[in-house]
Scaffold this active site. Structure first.
Site, PDB file in Angstrom:
ATOM      1  N   SER A 230     -48.396 -26.668 -19.879  1.00  0.00           N
ATOM      2  CA  SER A 230     -46.750 -26.053 -20.324  1.00  0.00           C
ATOM      3  C   SER A 230     -46.818 -25.291 -21.522  1.00  0.00           C
ATOM      4  CB  SER A 230     -45.917 -27.000 -19.933  1.00  0.00           C
ATOM      5  OG  SER A 230     -45.699 -27.361 -18.932  1.00  0.00           O
TER       6      SER A 230
ATOM      7  N   HIS B  37     -50.297 -20.530 -15.445  1.00  0.00           N
ATOM      8  CA  HIS B  37     -49.037 -21.682 -15.264  1.00  0.00           C
ATOM      9  C   HIS B  37     -48.117 -21.492 -14.326  1.00  0.00           C
ATOM     10  CE1 HIS B  37     -45.425 -23.001 -17.911  1.00  0.00           C
ATOM     11  NE2 HIS B  37     -45.650 -23.877 -17.037  1.00  0.00           N
TER      12      HIS B  37
ATOM     13  N   GLU C   3     -47.506 -17.611 -14.668  1.00  0.00           N
ATOM     14  CA  GLU C   3     -47.656 -17.020 -16.212  1.00  0.00           C
ATOM     15  C   GLU C   3     -48.923 -17.182 -16.610  1.00  0.00           C
ATOM     16  OE1 GLU C   3     -45.711 -19.580 -19.031  1.00  0.00           O
ATOM     17  OE2 GLU C   3     -44.972 -17.824 -20.217  1.00  0.00           O
TER      18      GLU C   3
ATOM     19  N   ASN D  63     -41.646 -21.814 -21.409  1.00  0.00           N
ATOM     20  CA  ASN D  63     -40.939 -23.110 -22.169  1.00  0.00           C
ATOM     21  C   ASN D  63     -40.697 -22.774 -23.299  1.00  0.00           C
ATOM     22  OD1 ASN D  63     -41.151 -24.987 -20.086  1.00  0.00           O
ATOM     23  ND2 ASN D  63     -43.160 -24.720 -20.006  1.00  0.00           N
TER      24      ASN D  63
HETATM   25  N1  LIG Z   1     -43.627 -30.879 -13.981  1.00  0.00           N
HETATM   26  C1  LIG Z   1     -43.307 -29.383 -14.060  1.00  0.00           C
HETATM   27  O1  LIG Z   1     -42.450 -28.976 -13.742  1.00  0.00           O
HETATM   28  C2  LIG Z   1     -44.459 -28.599 -14.760  1.00  0.00           C
HETATM   29  C3  LIG Z   1     -44.531 -27.165 -14.464  1.00  0.00           C
HETATM   30  C4  LIG Z   1     -45.434 -26.245 -14.903  1.00  0.00           C
HETATM   31  C5  LIG Z   1     -46.693 -26.946 -15.592  1.00  0.00           C
HETATM   32  N2  LIG Z   1     -46.595 -28.272 -15.640  1.00  0.00           N
HETATM   33  C6  LIG Z   1     -47.812 -28.738 -16.247  1.00  0.00           C
HETATM   34  O2  LIG Z   1     -48.576 -29.182 -15.259  1.00  0.00           O
HETATM   35  C7  LIG Z   1     -49.541 -30.346 -15.769  1.00  0.00           C
HETATM   36  C8  LIG Z   1     -49.150 -31.425 -14.839  1.00  0.00           C
HETATM   37  O3  LIG Z   1     -47.775 -31.717 -14.748  1.00  0.00           O
HETATM   38  P1  LIG Z   1     -47.229 -32.833 -13.572  1.00  0.00           P
HETATM   39  O4  LIG Z   1     -45.799 -32.362 -13.654  1.00  0.00           O
HETATM   40  O5  LIG Z   1     -48.007 -32.337 -12.326  1.00  0.00           O
HETATM   41  O6  LIG Z   1     -47.690 -34.471 -13.785  1.00  0.00           O
HETATM   42  P2  LIG Z   1     -47.860 -35.601 -12.944  1.00  0.00           P
HETATM   43  O7  LIG Z   1     -47.561 -36.718 -14.009  1.00  0.00           O
HETATM   44  O8  LIG Z   1     -46.930 -35.340 -11.880  1.00  0.00           O
HETATM   45  O9  LIG Z   1     -49.360 -35.598 -12.603  1.00  0.00           O
HETATM   46  C9  LIG Z   1     -50.232 -35.543 -13.519  1.00  0.00           C
HETATM   47  C10 LIG Z   1     -51.536 -36.065 -12.836  1.00  0.00           C
HETATM   48  O10 LIG Z   1     -52.770 -35.947 -13.685  1.00  0.00           O
HETATM   49  C11 LIG Z   1     -53.613 -37.009 -13.411  1.00  0.00           C
HETATM   50  N3  LIG Z   1     -54.648 -37.311 -14.548  1.00  0.00           N
HETATM   51  C12 LIG Z   1     -54.290 -37.652 -15.735  1.00  0.00           C
HETATM   52  N4  LIG Z   1     -55.435 -37.699 -16.349  1.00  0.00           N
HETATM   53  C13 LIG Z   1     -56.415 -37.208 -15.491  1.00  0.00           C
HETATM   54  C14 LIG Z   1     -57.902 -36.973 -15.673  1.00  0.00           C
HETATM   55  N5  LIG Z   1     -58.571 -37.336 -16.795  1.00  0.00           N
HETATM   56  N6  LIG Z   1     -58.626 -36.472 -14.569  1.00  0.00           N
HETATM   57  C15 LIG Z   1     -57.867 -36.152 -13.383  1.00  0.00           C
HETATM   58  N7  LIG Z   1     -56.327 -36.399 -13.260  1.00  0.00           N
HETATM   59  C16 LIG Z   1     -55.975 -36.973 -14.248  1.00  0.00           C
HETATM   60  C17 LIG Z   1     -52.597 -38.235 -13.387  1.00  0.00           C
HETATM   61  O11 LIG Z   1     -52.946 -39.349 -12.771  1.00  0.00           O
HETATM   62  C18 LIG Z   1     -51.391 -37.742 -12.445  1.00  0.00           C
HETATM   63  O12 LIG Z   1     -51.682 -37.710 -11.130  1.00  0.00           O
HETATM   64  C19 LIG Z   1     -48.882 -30.619 -17.161  1.00  0.00           C
HETATM   65  O13 LIG Z   1     -49.793 -29.901 -17.871  1.00  0.00           O
HETATM   66  C20 LIG Z   1     -47.702 -29.852 -17.325  1.00  0.00           C
HETATM   67  O14 LIG Z   1     -47.103 -29.618 -18.461  1.00  0.00           O
HETATM   68  C21 LIG Z   1     -45.710 -29.061 -15.105  1.00  0.00           C
END
Ligand SMILES: NC(=O)c1ccc[n+]([C@@H]2O[C@H](COP(=O)([O-])OP(=O)(O)OC[C@H]3O[C@@H](n4cnc5c(N)ncnc54)[C@H](O)[C@@H]3O)[C@@H](O)[C@H]2O)c1
Length: 282
Positions: free
Chosen positions: A119, A140, A152, A190
Site C-alpha cells: 500500500s 496495487h 494502481e 494512499n
Molecule cells: N487491506 C486493504 O484494504 C489493502 C488494500 C490494498 C493493499 N493492501 C496491502 O496488501 C497487503 C496484504 O494486506 P491484507 O489486508 O491482505 O493483510 P492480512 O493481514 O489480511 O493478510 C496478510 C497475510 O500475509 C501473510 N504473511 C505474512 N508473512 C508472510 C510470509 N512471509 N509469507 C507468506 N505469507 C505471509 C499473513 O499470514 C496473512 O495471512 C499489505 O501489503 C497491504 O498493505 C491492503
C-alpha cells in the site's frame, strides 16, 4: 512472456481476492501463506464469495468448481518456482517484504516479474533487495479485490518498460482499470486516502464527533459510499498505521504523523473487521 501460472504470496483479505480474480480469468494460481490454517482460511473465504455468486445466479456451479480447482494451496515458498508472474500480498511490514523478495529472487526464474501489492512501501526499496530491480513493480489492488475496478500500477526508477507493459496488460485481463503512479511513499491512492482516514481518527480522538457522526458527515456530506472510520476497519487498522508510518518516515513531514488513538487500537489488537473489533464491533 505468456503468464499461465500466477503466484500469490499471502492468503489474507487481499491475497485471497487477488487469487480469486486471477483464477476467474483462467490462470492457474498458487496461493502461499506461512501456515496451512491461513491458506485454508483464504480458500474458505474465496469459496464463500463464489457460493454467493452461484446463489444469486451470477455464476454457474461448474464455473465455481473450475475456479476453485485452479487455486493450488501452498505453505512452501519453493512452490513458487512454478510461477510465471508473482504478486506479493503479505503483511504491510518492510522486514517481512524485504526478506520475501530476497528469497523469491533466488527461487523464481530470472525472467519472472515480482510485483508487490504494498500500500505504501516504495517499489525501488523493494526492488533493491533483488538482483532483478527491472522486474519489480507495484500492482496495487483495492479492497475488496473482486469488486473494485482499480489497479494502481507503480513503476520504480529501475522498472523496465516490458515489466510495466506485462503488468498493465495483466490488470486488463483481470477486468480491472489500471492507473499509473510514480514511486513515492503511498503512491497516489494512499497518499490521499490515508491522511484523510488519519484525520478522521484525530476527530474522534479530540472529541469533535462520535464515530457515527464522523462517518455520517463524510457519507452524506461528501457522498462517500462509506465513512472513513468504517473504511479504516475494512482496510485493517494495522495496515492503516503501517501506511501512515511509511508516509511519515518517507517524507520526514509531521503532517503524516499517525494519530495516537490509531496506534492505541492496534496495540490493543483491535484491527478492524478482520478480527471482529476496530472502531466498530462486528
Ligand atoms: N487491506 C486493504 O484494504 C489493502 C488494500 C490494498 C493493499 N493492501 C496491502 O496488501 C497487503 C496484504 O494486506 P491484507 O489486508 O491482505 O493483510 P492480512 O493481514 O489480511 O493478510 C496478510 C497475510 O500475509 C501473510 N504473511 C505474512 N508473512 C508472510 C510470509 N512471509 N509469507 C507468506 N505469507 C505471509 C499473513 O499470514 C496473512 O495471512 C499489505 O501489503 C497491504 O498493505 C491492503
Amino acid at each position: 512472456m505468456e503468464v499461465k501460472t500466477f503466484g500469490v504470496i499471502g492468503a489474507g483479505q487481499m491475497g485471497g481476492g487477488i487469487a480469486q480474480v486471477a483464477a476467474m480469468s483462467g490462470l492457474q494460481v498458487i496461493m502461499n501463506d506461512i501456515k496451512e490454517e491461513f491458506v485454508e482460511r483464504g480458500l474458505r473465504n474465496i469459496a464463500a464469495i463464489l457460493a454467493k455468486n452461484v446463489e444469486k445466479g451470477k455464476m454457474a456451479s461448474e464455473t465455481r468448481d473450475a475456479v476453485l480447482g485452479r487455486i493450488k494451496p501452498s505453505t512452501a515458498l519453493g512452490d513458487l518456482a512454478a510461477a510465471d508472474f508473482l504478486v506479493e500480498a503479505a503483511t504491510e511490514n518492510e522486514t517481512i517484504k524485504f526478506k520475501l523478495f530476497r528469497d523469491l529472487d533466488s527461487i523464481c526464474r530470472p525472467e519472472v516479474i515480482l510485483s508487490s501489492n504494498t500500500s505504501s512501501i516504495p517499489i525501488g526499496r523493494i526492488g533493491a533487495q533483488t538482483k532483478r530491480p527491472d522486474k519489480v513493480i507495484g500492482m496495487h489492488f483495492m479492497n475488496p479485490v473482486p469488486v473494485m475496478k482499480l489497479v494502481e500500477v507503480i513503476r520504480g526508477l529501475a522498472t523496465s518498460e516490458e515489466t510495466f507493459k506485462t503488468t498493465w496488460e495483466l490488470s486488463l485481463k483481470f477486468g480491472k482499470t489500471p492507473a499509473l503512479a510514480n514511486d513515492y511513499p503511498g503512491f497516489i491512492a494512499n497518499r490521499i486516502l490515508m491522511p484523510m482516514i488519519n484525520e478522521a481518527v484525530y476527530c474522534l480522538y479530540h472529541g469533535v464527533g462520535t464515530r457515527e457522526d464522523i462517518d455520517t458527515v463524510m457519507r452524506l456530506g461528501m457522498n462517500h459510499p462509506m465513512g472513513p472510520l468504517a473504511l479504516a476497519d475494512l482496510i485493517g487498522l494495522d495496515t492503516c498505521l503501517a501506511i501512515m508510518e511509511t508516509l511519515y518516515k518517507g517524507f520526514s513531514d509531521s503532517k503524516y504523523r499517525p494519530c495516537p488513538l490509531l496506534r492505541k487500537y492496534v496495540e490493543a489488537g483491535w484491527l478492524g473487521k478482520k478480527n471482529g473489533r476496530g472502531f466498530y464491533q462486528y
